[in-house]
Design a protein around this motif. Sequence first.
Motif, PDB file in Angstrom:
ATOM      1  N   UNK A  74      72.635  21.549  53.561  1.00 30.55           N
ATOM      2  CA  UNK A  74      71.415  20.835  53.183  1.00 30.55           C
ATOM      3  C   UNK A  74      70.960  21.253  51.786  1.00 30.55           C
ATOM      4  N   UNK A  75      71.011  22.551  51.505  1.00 31.08           N
ATOM      5  CA  UNK A  75      70.622  23.042  50.176  1.00 31.08           C
ATOM      6  C   UNK A  75      71.511  22.490  49.075  1.00 31.08           C
ATOM      7  N   UNK A  76      72.812  22.453  49.321  1.00 30.40           N
ATOM      8  CA  UNK A  76      73.739  21.905  48.326  1.00 30.40           C
ATOM      9  C   UNK A  76      73.498  20.419  48.123  1.00 30.40           C
ATOM     10  N   UNK A  77      73.208  19.713  49.206  1.00 32.52           N
ATOM     11  CA  UNK A  77      72.921  18.286  49.088  1.00 32.52           C
ATOM     12  C   UNK A  77      71.668  18.020  48.274  1.00 32.52           C
ATOM     13  N   UNK A  78      70.614  18.803  48.522  1.00 31.24           N
ATOM     14  CA  UNK A  78      69.378  18.639  47.757  1.00 31.24           C
ATOM     15  C   UNK A  78      69.588  18.995  46.287  1.00 31.24           C
ATOM     16  N   UNK A  79      70.361  20.044  46.041  1.00 31.38           N
ATOM     17  CA  UNK A  79      70.646  20.442  44.659  1.00 31.38           C
ATOM     18  C   UNK A  79      71.415  19.342  43.938  1.00 31.38           C
ATOM     19  N   UNK A  80      72.396  18.760  44.619  1.00 32.82           N
ATOM     20  CA  UNK A  80      73.158  17.665  44.023  1.00 32.82           C
ATOM     21  C   UNK A  80      72.280  16.456  43.742  1.00 32.82           C
ATOM     22  N   UNK A  81      71.353  16.170  44.658  1.00 31.11           N
ATOM     23  CA  UNK A  81      70.436  15.053  44.466  1.00 31.11           C
ATOM     24  C   UNK A  81      69.546  15.292  43.246  1.00 31.11           C
TER      25      UNK A  81
ATOM     26  N   UNK B  13      69.379  13.092  39.844  1.00 27.22           N
ATOM     27  CA  UNK B  13      68.148  12.499  39.331  1.00 27.22           C
ATOM     28  C   UNK B  13      67.880  12.972  37.899  1.00 27.22           C
ATOM     29  N   UNK B  14      68.207  14.221  37.607  1.00 29.77           N
ATOM     30  CA  UNK B  14      68.015  14.745  36.257  1.00 29.77           C
ATOM     31  C   UNK B  14      68.921  13.975  35.293  1.00 29.77           C
ATOM     32  N   UNK B  15      70.137  13.672  35.703  1.00 25.58           N
ATOM     33  CA  UNK B  15      71.054  12.912  34.860  1.00 25.58           C
ATOM     34  C   UNK B  15      70.532  11.519  34.583  1.00 25.58           C
ATOM     35  N   UNK B  16      69.914  10.901  35.578  1.00 27.49           N
ATOM     36  CA  UNK B  16      69.376   9.553  35.390  1.00 27.49           C
ATOM     37  C   UNK B  16      68.219   9.586  34.407  1.00 27.49           C
ATOM     38  N   UNK B  17      67.315  10.553  34.546  1.00 26.25           N
ATOM     39  CA  UNK B  17      66.183  10.616  33.626  1.00 26.25           C
ATOM     40  C   UNK B  17      66.641  10.985  32.224  1.00 26.25           C
ATOM     41  N   UNK B  18      67.691  11.812  32.094  1.00 23.40           N
ATOM     42  CA  UNK B  18      68.217  12.135  30.769  1.00 23.40           C
ATOM     43  C   UNK B  18      68.804  10.896  30.114  1.00 23.40           C
ATOM     44  N   UNK B  19      69.493  10.057  30.896  1.00 22.68           N
ATOM     45  CA  UNK B  19      70.071   8.840  30.352  1.00 22.68           C
ATOM     46  C   UNK B  19      68.980   7.906  29.852  1.00 22.68           C
ATOM     47  N   UNK B  20      67.883   7.826  30.589  1.00 23.15           N
ATOM     48  CA  UNK B  20      66.782   6.963  30.173  1.00 23.15           C
ATOM     49  C   UNK B  20      66.170   7.481  28.881  1.00 23.15           C
TER      50      UNK B  20
END
Length: 75
Positions: free
Chosen positions: A32-39, A43-50
């Motif tokens: 669960x922790x790894x999944x949340x970290x990946x999420x 999301x950080x990658x998406x906001x960086x792209x924007x």
Amino acid sequence: MELFQPWHLLIVAGIAILLFGGKKLPELGKGLGEGLRGFKDGMKGVTDEVKDTPKPVDAHTVTPKPGDDLKPPAA
């Protein structure tokens, strides 16, 4: 009435131990922790792209006023 009172958490923990057993719980927590970290990373990658996308060129829209002639100006 609060949603997460201490006895609520104890009941949920007891049910989790009954369902999954004591040995599986650390593995489930790690997954669960790894999944949340990946999420979060995704999301950080998406906001960086924007943030990295170039801003559009300023375009001005002219709205005619009532009574203005709608003919194009003479050249």
